[in-house]
Motif scaffolding. Structure first.
Motif, mmCIF file in Angstrom:
data_model
loop_
_atom_site.group_PDB
_atom_site.id
_atom_site.type_symbol
_atom_site.label_atom_id
_atom_site.label_comp_id
_atom_site.label_asym_id
_atom_site.label_seq_id
_atom_site.Cartn_x
_atom_site.Cartn_y
_atom_site.Cartn_z
ATOM 1 N N TRP A 21 17.339 63.211 47.524
ATOM 2 C CA TRP A 21 18.662 62.464 47.901
ATOM 3 C C TRP A 21 19.515 63.542 48.510
ATOM 4 O O TRP A 21 20.359 63.110 49.318
ATOM 5 C CB TRP A 21 19.208 62.482 46.269
ATOM 6 N N LYS B 28 15.633 64.550 43.443
ATOM 7 C CA LYS B 28 17.101 65.299 43.513
ATOM 8 C C LYS B 28 17.039 65.745 44.944
ATOM 9 O O LYS B 28 18.139 65.779 45.748
ATOM 10 C CB LYS B 28 17.180 66.097 42.533
ATOM 11 N N TRP C 189 11.565 67.443 40.342
ATOM 12 C CA TRP C 189 12.704 68.160 41.188
ATOM 13 C C TRP C 189 12.901 67.365 42.418
ATOM 14 O O TRP C 189 14.066 67.561 43.202
ATOM 15 C CB TRP C 189 12.880 69.553 41.108
#
Length: 201
Positions: free
Chosen positions: A167, A164, A161
């Protein structure tokens, strides 16, 4: 909790705000230093001088709305022996410093109630010290970059995870501002802050 303060309250809030943000960032830097990272010390941030840590916008937010931020202390995780554990410790150190401050003030009020109750300005100042430190601590635990809660979440998230979440970091400040404008942060924080203040006092 989130109301525009009067002029006397603003003036009494100023030293409380300066202490809260200064000690918060000092605790980050000192914990990193204890864990082998000299970056904060080399940058002059291992200091209790408020000017070393002041972010004007974050300080103004804390002064008026009781939540805000300071200029982040630089750290370099390459110095850490156990990066995930040490990043967690550094991230939680600032919040811990604020909560300890609030508890120390609360203890003084409990031990010497007649001294504080007899002086309205001093009583208000002590309450503001508790409220501002609690507000800063709770706000920083929100897991949205660049707040401390996001760094804590880095350590706790499963590796798949993390990409992400990294990001998301580039949009963190925008997301935070939108949630503040919509009142979501306030709705989340209010009950927790009030509960902690009542518990401490």
């Amino acid at each position: 909790m989130f109301h525009f303060p009067s002029l006397p309250e603003l003036l009494l809030s100023l030293p409380a705000v300066l202490w809260a943000i200064t000690f918060h960032e000092f605790c980050h830097g000192y914990m990193a230093y204890l864990l082998g990272d000299p970056t904060a010390e080399r940058a002059g941030r291992l200091s209790l001088n408020p000017l070393a840590h002041l972010d004007p916008v974050g300080a103004l937010m804390l002064l008026v709305f009781r939540f805000g931020w300071a200029k982040p202390v630089p750290i370099d995780t390459r110095y850490f022996k156990k990066p995930r554990r040490d990043l967690f410790l550094v991230s939680i150190a600032g919040v811990t410093g604020n909560i300890l401050t609030a508890f120390a003030i609360g203890l003084l009020i409990r031990l010497f109630p007649s001294f504080f109750l007899g002086n309205s300005a001093l009583r208000l100042f002590m309450f503001l010290m508790v409220a501002i430190n609690v507000g800063l601590a709770v706000f920083n635990l929100i897991p949205i970059p660049p707040l401390d809660g996001s760094k804590i979440l880095y350590v706790l998230l499963p590796p798949q995870w993390l990409e992400k979440y990294f990001w998301l970091e580039q949009y963190g400040f925008i997301i935070l501002m939108v949630l503040l404008a919509l009142g979501v942060i306030q709705a989340f924080m209010n009950p927790i802050v009030f509960l902690l203040i009542r518990w401490i006092l």
